[in-house]
Design an enzyme around this catalytic site. Structure first.
Site: not given
Length: 168
Positions: A127, A145
């Protein structure tokens, strides 16, 4: 079994998300001058893009979207679950006949499989999109995401729209 043409649109969206997700992660991981991803410390800020609103920050997400259920113990369980959900959605795409639904299915499949690739490769999801400086959204996330979130929102919208159409 013949796959309808519209289902290929979902698969195309999924492939596009997987490619975008993996390309952005490869790009972000290439920014620091290190020989291995293991040399990048968690929380390393790659760039202050639009301070304090947008930063690129390295996070090893061992959970699901936005770090939920983290800890790393569920790596293979989450991987298998994501693959099974993607398979079910791919089958659903063969039955779908609405463009919004097809788009939503493709986004969720692509996001889920983009993160599966990371779990298999690294043991965690990479991320890096960090908007925590806003004080509104504390999580660090990635393209996959985002695709999952947008896809789920579109699934909900499609559900309302198709329900209204069937009652009219």
């Amino acid at each position: 079994m013949k796959i309808p043409r519209i289902a290929f649109a979902a698969y195309g969206f999924a492939l596009l998300i997987i490619v975008l997700d993996q390309l952005t992660k490869a790009w972000i991981l290439s920014l620091p001058d290190v020989a291995s991803i293991k040399q990048i410390p968690v929380g390393y800020v790659f760039a202050e893009v639009f301070p304090p609103v947008l930063r690129f920050t390295f996070v090893q997400n061992t959970g699901v979207s936005f770090g939920l259920f983290g800890g790393g113990e569920a790596r293979w369980g989450l991987t298998i679950f994501s693959v099974l959900v993607s398979g079910a959605l791919a089958w659903w795409a063969t039955r779908a006949d609405r463009r919004l639904l097809i788009t939503a299915i493709g986004l969720v499949i692509g996001g889920a499989l983009g993160n599966v690739i990371d779990r298999v490769r690294f043991g965690y999801v990479v991320d890096f999109i960090d908007v925590s400086g806003t004080g509104v959204f504390p999580w660090v996330f990635n393209v996959a995401d985002s695709a999952i979130t947008i896809g789920v929102v579109l699934l909900i919208i499609d559900s309302f729209l198709s329900d209204r159409a069937s009652k009219a």
